[in-house]
Motif scaffolding. Structure first.
Motif, PDB file in Angstrom:
ATOM      1  N   SER B 287       0.849  -1.195   0.000  1.00 37.58           N
ATOM      2  CA  SER B 287       0.000   0.000   0.000  1.00 37.58           C
ATOM      3  C   SER B 287       0.886   1.248   0.000  1.00 37.58           C
ATOM      4  O   SER B 287       1.960   1.250   0.585  1.00 37.58           O
ATOM      5  CB  SER B 287      -0.939  -0.020   1.198  1.00 37.58           C
ATOM      6  N   LEU B 288       0.423   2.291  -0.725  1.00 40.25           N
ATOM      7  CA  LEU B 288       1.274   3.455  -1.033  1.00 40.25           C
ATOM      8  C   LEU B 288       1.027   4.634  -0.084  1.00 40.25           C
ATOM      9  O   LEU B 288      -0.116   5.065   0.085  1.00 40.25           O
ATOM     10  CB  LEU B 288       1.001   3.883  -2.475  1.00 40.25           C
ATOM     11  N   THR B 289       2.101   5.136   0.520  1.00 43.50           N
ATOM     12  CA  THR B 289       2.015   6.362   1.328  1.00 43.50           C
ATOM     13  C   THR B 289       1.810   7.547   0.390  1.00 43.50           C
ATOM     14  O   THR B 289       2.554   7.715  -0.578  1.00 43.50           O
ATOM     15  CB  THR B 289       3.305   6.551   2.142  1.00 43.50           C
ATOM     16  N   THR B 290       0.769   8.341   0.660  1.00 42.08           N
ATOM     17  CA  THR B 290       0.468   9.446  -0.259  1.00 42.08           C
ATOM     18  C   THR B 290       0.371  10.794   0.445  1.00 42.08           C
ATOM     19  O   THR B 290       0.015  10.876   1.621  1.00 42.08           O
ATOM     20  CB  THR B 290      -0.893   9.232  -0.975  1.00 42.08           C
ATOM     21  N   ILE B 291       0.709  11.830  -0.314  1.00 39.84           N
ATOM     22  CA  ILE B 291       0.302  13.192   0.010  1.00 39.84           C
ATOM     23  C   ILE B 291      -0.983  13.350  -0.784  1.00 39.84           C
ATOM     24  O   ILE B 291      -0.953  13.501  -2.017  1.00 39.84           O
ATOM     25  CB  ILE B 291       1.329  14.229  -0.488  1.00 39.84           C
ATOM     26  N   THR B 292      -2.127  13.225  -0.127  1.00 40.35           N
ATOM     27  CA  THR B 292      -3.412  13.235  -0.828  1.00 40.35           C
ATOM     28  C   THR B 292      -3.887  14.673  -1.000  1.00 40.35           C
ATOM     29  O   THR B 292      -4.188  15.361  -0.025  1.00 40.35           O
ATOM     30  CB  THR B 292      -4.455  12.413  -0.049  1.00 40.35           C
ATOM     31  N   GLN B 293      -3.940  15.097  -2.266  1.00 40.95           N
ATOM     32  CA  GLN B 293      -4.359  16.474  -2.550  1.00 40.95           C
ATOM     33  C   GLN B 293      -5.884  16.575  -2.547  1.00 40.95           C
ATOM     34  O   GLN B 293      -6.564  15.651  -2.976  1.00 40.95           O
ATOM     35  CB  GLN B 293      -3.830  16.894  -3.929  1.00 40.95           C
ATOM     36  N   PRO B 294      -6.420  17.697  -2.080  1.00 41.89           N
ATOM     37  CA  PRO B 294      -7.886  17.869  -2.062  1.00 41.89           C
ATOM     38  C   PRO B 294      -8.378  18.242  -3.454  1.00 41.89           C
ATOM     39  O   PRO B 294      -8.833  19.364  -3.689  1.00 41.89           O
ATOM     40  CB  PRO B 294      -8.069  19.016  -1.066  1.00 41.89           C
ATOM     41  N   ALA B 295      -8.314  17.281  -4.373  1.00 41.17           N
ATOM     42  CA  ALA B 295      -8.546  17.566  -5.791  1.00 41.17           C
ATOM     43  C   ALA B 295      -9.954  18.087  -6.059  1.00 41.17           C
ATOM     44  O   ALA B 295     -10.143  19.093  -6.742  1.00 41.17           O
ATOM     45  CB  ALA B 295      -8.284  16.298  -6.611  1.00 41.17           C
ATOM     46  N   VAL B 329      -0.911  10.605   4.214  1.00 34.29           N
ATOM     47  CA  VAL B 329      -1.457   9.348   4.737  1.00 34.29           C
ATOM     48  C   VAL B 329      -0.370   8.291   4.637  1.00 34.29           C
ATOM     49  O   VAL B 329       0.025   7.898   3.532  1.00 34.29           O
ATOM     50  CB  VAL B 329      -2.695   8.893   3.928  1.00 34.29           C
ATOM     51  N   GLU B 330       0.159   7.868   5.793  1.00 34.53           N
ATOM     52  CA  GLU B 330       1.229   6.881   5.722  1.00 34.53           C
ATOM     53  C   GLU B 330       0.665   5.471   5.585  1.00 34.53           C
ATOM     54  O   GLU B 330      -0.246   5.077   6.315  1.00 34.53           O
ATOM     55  CB  GLU B 330       2.160   6.959   6.942  1.00 34.53           C
ATOM     56  N   ARG B 331       1.223   4.726   4.612  1.00 34.64           N
ATOM     57  CA  ARG B 331       0.855   3.319   4.442  1.00 34.64           C
ATOM     58  C   ARG B 331       2.150   2.502   4.417  1.00 34.64           C
ATOM     59  O   ARG B 331       3.196   2.967   4.849  1.00 34.64           O
ATOM     60  CB  ARG B 331       0.007   3.154   3.173  1.00 34.64           C
TER      61      ARG B 331
END
Lengths: 340, 340
Positions: B287-295, B329-331
Motif C-alpha cells: 500500500s502506497l504512502t500518499t500526500i493526498t491532494q484535495p482535488a 497518509v502513511e501506508r
C-alpha cells in the motif's frame, strides 16, 4: 490589449464594414492592395474574427464532440487519447462532455450538438440510457454520429466495440477452470449493451458447465453513491461465492477495497477477474487478472470513421459493429496457490 | 425530422423574418397572439434557434472551458468533478480541452477561448508552459480566468492550489525519520510552480538534516514516451538511494512497476511517497504512502471563484493564492518491518 471589432476596424481604415469583411474573407471583389491594408490593420489593432459569426458563414466549427460518462475509468481516458490522435492530425478541436452517468445531462449535451457548434459526435452512452430518440434527431439532421464502447442497439449508426459476449464467456470459464463453483457477475446496468452482452456470455459459460444461474448477476447502479458499502455487504455475506467477474474497472477496485477492509484473501477465499485497462493491475495486491480492452484503438477507430463521414465519404457502413477484440491477461487474483 | 430555419418558418406563417425573430425574442413590439402563433409553428416545424446567432446577440455562451494536461491522472478527474458540481448548479456546460502536456496545443485552446465560445476559463498549465502571454491576452480582454493546481506565478489571476512547499518538506522528513539516508525527488518539470515548490520544500528538509542535495532532483519530462525505461534505469542503478518522493501520480506508478519488474522490494530496499489521489493506494502491493491532494475541493473552489467573476462580483482578489492543504497518509511503502 483590447480587441477591436469589425466596425472599429472599418472606421480606422476609412472603409465600409462590407469592404473590410470581404477583404478578410479574401473576396475577389476586393483589390490585393486593400486586402493587404486590412490584414495589416487587423493585426495592428488586435482584431480576431468572431468564430460564431464565421461558423454561421462557413457552417464548419472544426470541432468534434465526445460525450462519455466519466474519465476516472482508465478505459475512457485511453479512448480519449485515441480520438485525439486522429483529431489533431485533422486539425480539429475535441470538446469533451462528461455525462456523469446521468441521462438528462446526456440529452442536454446531445441537444447542444444540434446547434452547429460541432461537426460530428462520438458518444458512449450512460448506464441509464434506454432509448436513443435524442441521438436519432442528430442523425435525421445529417450530423455524423459514431458510437464507441457503450452503444445503443436500436440506433443505426456506426459502432466500434469489443467482443463483449466472448469475453464474458471466457471470464466465467477461467474462474470455473480455476476451481470456482459459485460465481457472480457484477454489473452496472441491465440496459447497457456492453453489460448485458458480457452477462449473457457469462451465463452461457455457467449453462455449459451445468451450473445454476439464479442470482448470478448482481447490479450496482452507476449513480449509487454507496456502491462501496453495498459491495462490502455482498462480500461480507457472500456465503459460498468463490469467484467474481467485475464488468467495469470501478467495481473491481471497490471489490478489492472491500476485501482489504474485511480481511478476505484474494485469490484464496475469492477469485477476481475484471474488465479493465487499469495500468496498476500488475502492482495491485494481489495483481489483478484483467480482460484488457483495446481502449486507445477503439477511440482511434471511432474517430477515423467519424472523419470519413464528415468528409462526406462512404466508409462502407453495415449494420454490424466494428469489433476490436480484448485480451485476457491472467495474474495472481485468479491463480491457486500452486499456480502463484 | 428535418430542422426548419427562420426564413422557412416566416414563409410558412406568412410573416416577415423580422417579426418572427422579434416574436421568438419575446419583443414588446409583437402582439401576444402573434407570439403564440410563432411559438406553436416553431415547435410544429422543428425550428431550433441557432445558438451561434443567439450567442452573438446575447453575448453569453453559458459555457465554461477547462484546459488541463491529462485525465489519466486521478487528480484531474476528481478536480473536473468538483468543477462540474458548481457548473451544473449554475446551468452551465463544461467543455474540457486536454493539452496533453503540449504548450502549442494549450496556446491554440486558449486562443479558441478568445472568440466568445466560452464565458470563462479554468486552467492548469502544461509542464512545458514557461510564459503566460497567451493567458494574459484573455485577461486583457476581460475574460475571467482562474488557475487551479498548476499556476503561473507571473500572471495576476486568482489561483487555487495546495500547500506544495510544506508537503515537499514533510514528504522528505517522513523518509528521513523512517531511516532513509539518500533520497531523491522525481519531478516532471523545473518550470511548473507545483513541482519547483515541492522540490524546494524537499531540499529544505535535506538541508535541515545536514544532508547533501546534489543530484537530489531527477527530471522525467512529461512528454518522454520512454519514462518507464528511464525510471527502470534509475532504479536499477540507484546505488545507495533508499527513498523516493514522486511529485505526480504517474511517476509513482512507474516506480512501482519498475521495482516490480526488477524485483526491488518496497519498502525494505526502497521507500516511496507520492503526491497522489489514486483510489487504489491502499490496495497496491505494498500500500502506497500518499500526500493526498484535495482535488475535488480545488476544482470546486476554482469554479466558485470563476462564477463570482463571471457574475461581475468582487470576490476579494488578492495576489495570494487560495491554499487548500493536502493530507499525508502513511501506508506500508514507507514503513519499516516493525511498523508494518
Amino acid at each position: 490589449m483590447r480587441k477591436t471589432n469589425i466596425k472599429e476596424l472599418a472606421k480606422i481604415l476609412n472603409f465600409s464594414v462590407a469592404t473590410v469583411s470581404k477583404a478578410l474573407r479574401d473576396s475577389h471583389e476586393i483589390s490585393e492592395q486593400t486586402k493587404k491594408k486590412v490584414l495589416e490593420a487587423a493585426k495592428e489593432f488586435n482584431y480576431t474574427p468572431n468564430p460564431y459569426a464565421s461558423s454561421l458563414r462557413r457552417k464548419r466549427s472544426k470541432t468534434i464532440a465526445v460525450i462519455l460518462p466519466e474519465v476516472a475509468d482508465n478505459f475512457f481516458s485511453l479512448a480519449i487519447n485515441g480520438i485525439q490522435s486522429i483529431a489533431e492530425k485533422k486539425g480539429y478541436h475535441v470538446l469533451i462532455y462528461l455525462s456523469h452517468e446521468n441521462f438528462v445531462i446526456e440529452q442536454s449535451f446531445v441537444e447542444d450538438c444540434r446547434s452547429g457548434r460541432v461537426d460530428g459526435l462520438l458518444i458512449s452512452v450512460t448506464s441509464e440510457t434506454q432509448n436513443g430518440a435524442h441521438i436519432q434527431k442528430l442523425l435525421d439532421e445529417k450530423l455524423p454520429v459514431v458510437f464507441f464502447d457503450r452503444e445503443l442497439e436500436s440506433i443505426a449508426a456506426p459502432k466500434v466495440i469489443t467482443n463483449d459476449y466472448e469475453c464474458g464467456f471466457n471470464s466465467a470459464r477461467l474462474l470455473l477452470e480455476r476451481g470456482c463453483q459459485n460465481i457472480r457477475f457484477f454489473s452496472v446496468s441491465s440496459d447497457l449493451a456492453i453489460c448485458s452482452k458480457r452477462a449473457e456470455g457469462f451465463l452461457a459459460a455457467l449453462a455449459e458447465a451445468g451450473l445454476p444461474n439464479e442470482n448470478a448477476i448482481c447490479y450496482f447502479s452507476a449513480n449509487d453513491t454507496h456502491t462501496h458499502e453495498h459491495i462490502k455487504e455482498v462480500i461480507a455475506n457472500r456465503g459460498t461465492v468463490d469467484g467474481i467477474v467485475a464488468s467495469v474497472e470501478r467495481l473491481a477496485i471497490q471489490t478489492y477495497l472491500a476485501c482489504h477492509e474485511l480481511g478476505v484473501q484474494i485469490p484464496d477465499e475469492l477469485k477476481v477477474v475484471a474488465f479493465s485497462t487499469v495500468e496498476t493491475a500488475p502492482i495491485l495486491n494481489p495483481s489483478l487478472t484483467t480482460i484488457t480492452q483495446p481502449a486507445f484503438e477503439i477511440g482511434k477507430n471511432a474517430a477515423d470513421i467519424l472523419f470519413t463521414l464528415m468528409e462526406g465519404k462512404d466508409y462502407g457502413y453495415t449494420k454490424k459493429p466494428v469489433i476490436i477484440p480484448s485480451v485476457l491477461v491472467e495474474r495472481k487474483s485468479t491463480q491457486n496457490k500452486t499456480g502463484a
